[in-house]
Scaffold this motif. Structure first.
Motif, mmCIF file in Angstrom:
data_model
loop_
_atom_site.group_PDB
_atom_site.id
_atom_site.type_symbol
_atom_site.label_atom_id
_atom_site.label_comp_id
_atom_site.label_asym_id
_atom_site.label_seq_id
_atom_site.Cartn_x
_atom_site.Cartn_y
_atom_site.Cartn_z
ATOM 1 N N ILE A 21 5.231 10.359 -2.235
ATOM 2 C CA ILE A 21 4.940 8.934 -2.382
ATOM 3 C C ILE A 21 4.906 8.528 -3.858
ATOM 4 O O ILE A 21 5.112 7.362 -4.193
ATOM 5 N N ASP A 22 4.699 9.490 -4.750
ATOM 6 C CA ASP A 22 4.641 9.194 -6.191
ATOM 7 C C ASP A 22 5.943 8.585 -6.714
ATOM 8 O O ASP A 22 5.956 7.961 -7.767
ATOM 9 N N GLU A 23 7.022 8.752 -5.991
ATOM 10 C CA GLU A 23 8.295 8.170 -6.413
ATOM 11 C C GLU A 23 8.369 6.669 -6.112
ATOM 12 O O GLU A 23 9.281 5.995 -6.552
ATOM 13 N N PHE A 24 7.406 6.161 -5.356
ATOM 14 C CA PHE A 24 7.409 4.750 -4.975
ATOM 15 C C PHE A 24 6.191 3.972 -5.470
ATOM 16 O O PHE A 24 6.281 2.777 -5.707
ATOM 17 N N VAL A 25 5.045 4.649 -5.562
ATOM 18 C CA VAL A 25 3.797 3.964 -5.895
ATOM 19 C C VAL A 25 3.115 4.672 -7.063
ATOM 20 O O VAL A 25 2.839 5.863 -6.991
ATOM 21 N N LEU A 26 2.842 3.918 -8.109
ATOM 22 C CA LEU A 26 2.079 4.442 -9.244
ATOM 23 C C LEU A 26 0.598 4.149 -9.018
ATOM 24 O O LEU A 26 0.262 3.111 -8.440
ATOM 25 N N PRO A 27 -0.300 5.023 -9.471
ATOM 26 C CA PRO A 27 -1.730 4.779 -9.280
ATOM 27 C C PRO A 27 -2.188 3.406 -9.782
ATOM 28 O O PRO A 27 -3.043 2.780 -9.155
ATOM 29 N N ILE A 28 -1.622 2.920 -10.856
ATOM 30 C CA ILE A 28 -2.022 1.624 -11.401
ATOM 31 C C ILE A 28 -1.653 0.463 -10.458
ATOM 32 O O ILE A 28 -2.206 -0.626 -10.538
ATOM 33 N N GLU A 29 -0.728 0.707 -9.530
ATOM 34 C CA GLU A 29 -0.297 -0.314 -8.575
ATOM 35 C C GLU A 29 -1.156 -0.357 -7.310
ATOM 36 O O GLU A 29 -1.007 -1.251 -6.487
ATOM 37 N N VAL A 30 -2.056 0.610 -7.147
ATOM 38 C CA VAL A 30 -2.863 0.703 -5.932
ATOM 39 C C VAL A 30 -4.116 -0.157 -6.056
ATOM 40 O O VAL A 30 -4.948 0.052 -6.930
ATOM 41 N N GLY A 31 -4.213 -1.132 -5.150
ATOM 42 C CA GLY A 31 -5.387 -1.996 -5.124
ATOM 43 C C GLY A 31 -6.415 -1.535 -4.108
ATOM 44 O O GLY A 31 -7.586 -1.872 -4.181
ATOM 45 N N GLY A 32 -5.983 -0.737 -3.134
ATOM 46 C CA GLY A 32 -6.882 -0.233 -2.108
ATOM 47 C C GLY A 32 -6.158 0.698 -1.166
ATOM 48 O O GLY A 32 -4.938 0.744 -1.129
ATOM 49 N N VAL A 33 -6.949 1.424 -0.408
ATOM 50 C CA VAL A 33 -6.407 2.351 0.574
ATOM 51 C C VAL A 33 -7.174 2.132 1.875
ATOM 52 O O VAL A 33 -8.402 2.052 1.875
ATOM 53 N N GLU A 34 -6.448 2.001 2.977
ATOM 54 C CA GLU A 34 -7.064 1.852 4.286
ATOM 55 C C GLU A 34 -6.681 3.060 5.133
ATOM 56 O O GLU A 34 -5.522 3.455 5.161
ATOM 57 N N VAL A 35 -7.658 3.642 5.804
ATOM 58 C CA VAL A 35 -7.420 4.822 6.637
ATOM 59 C C VAL A 35 -7.667 4.444 8.092
ATOM 60 O O VAL A 35 -8.728 3.931 8.437
ATOM 61 N N TYR A 36 -6.678 4.701 8.934
ATOM 62 C CA TYR A 36 -6.764 4.456 10.369
ATOM 63 C C TYR A 36 -6.654 5.818 11.060
ATOM 64 O O TYR A 36 -5.562 6.380 11.139
ATOM 65 N N PRO A 37 -7.774 6.368 11.555
ATOM 66 C CA PRO A 37 -7.757 7.729 12.085
ATOM 67 C C PRO A 37 -7.015 7.912 13.409
ATOM 68 O O PRO A 37 -6.649 9.025 13.766
ATOM 69 N N GLY A 38 -6.773 6.857 14.132
ATOM 70 C CA GLY A 38 -6.068 6.987 15.406
ATOM 71 C C GLY A 38 -5.408 5.685 15.805
ATOM 72 O O GLY A 38 -5.620 4.639 15.189
ATOM 73 N N ALA A 39 -4.616 5.734 16.858
ATOM 74 C CA ALA A 39 -3.850 4.567 17.293
ATOM 75 C C ALA A 39 -4.745 3.386 17.642
ATOM 76 O O ALA A 39 -4.390 2.240 17.395
ATOM 77 N N ALA A 40 -5.913 3.647 18.205
ATOM 78 C CA ALA A 40 -6.808 2.564 18.613
ATOM 79 C C ALA A 40 -7.303 1.746 17.429
ATOM 80 O O ALA A 40 -7.649 0.576 17.584
ATOM 81 N N SER A 41 -7.310 2.328 16.243
ATOM 82 C CA SER A 41 -7.830 1.623 15.075
ATOM 83 C C SER A 41 -6.744 1.014 14.189
ATOM 84 O O SER A 41 -7.056 0.366 13.190
ATOM 85 N N LEU A 42 -5.466 1.204 14.536
ATOM 86 C CA LEU A 42 -4.385 0.703 13.687
ATOM 87 C C LEU A 42 -4.379 -0.821 13.613
ATOM 88 O O LEU A 42 -4.571 -1.501 14.617
ATOM 89 N N ALA A 43 -4.143 -1.337 12.421
ATOM 90 C CA ALA A 43 -3.979 -2.776 12.239
ATOM 91 C C ALA A 43 -2.684 -3.199 12.936
ATOM 92 O O ALA A 43 -1.727 -2.428 13.027
ATOM 93 N N ALA A 44 -2.632 -4.437 13.426
ATOM 94 C CA ALA A 44 -1.483 -4.916 14.188
ATOM 95 C C ALA A 44 -0.180 -4.796 13.409
ATOM 96 O O ALA A 44 0.851 -4.407 13.967
ATOM 97 N N GLU A 45 -0.191 -5.111 12.112
ATOM 98 C CA GLU A 45 1.046 -5.044 11.333
ATOM 99 C C GLU A 45 1.555 -3.623 11.169
ATOM 100 O O GLU A 45 2.748 -3.399 11.011
#
Length: 63
Positions: A21-45
Motif C-alpha cells: 500500500i506504500d506505493e499508493f498512500v503516504l503516511p502524511i496523506e492519512v487522515g484516519g483509519v477505520e477497521v471493520y472486523p466482519g461483514a456485519a460491520s462494513l460501511a455501505a460504501e
C-alpha cells in the motif's frame, strides 16, 4: 489481501506487480483509519465494492 483505491482494485494477490500500500498512500496523506472486523460491520460504501463478505480496513485521506 486485495487493496482498492476509489473502488478500483490496485493490489490483487497473484494478479498485480504492486505488493504494498506504500506505493499508493503516504503516511502524511492519512487522515484516519477505520477497521471493520466482519461483514456485519462494513460501511455501505465498502460493502458494495466487495465480492467477499469479510472485514476491511479503510484508510481515510486528510482533509
Amino acid at each position: 489481501m486485495t487493496v482498492y483505491v476509489d473502488g478500483t482494485p490496485v493490489i490483487q494477490p497473484g494478479r498485480s506487480n504492486v505488493t504494498t500500500i506504500d506505493e499508493f498512500v503516504l503516511p502524511i496523506e492519512v487522515g484516519g483509519v477505520e477497521v471493520y472486523p466482519g461483514a456485519a460491520s462494513l460501511a455501505a460504501e465498502i460493502l458494495r465494492l466487495r465480492r467477499r463478505r469479510c472485514g476491511a480496513i479503510a484508510i481515510c485521506p486528510t482533509k
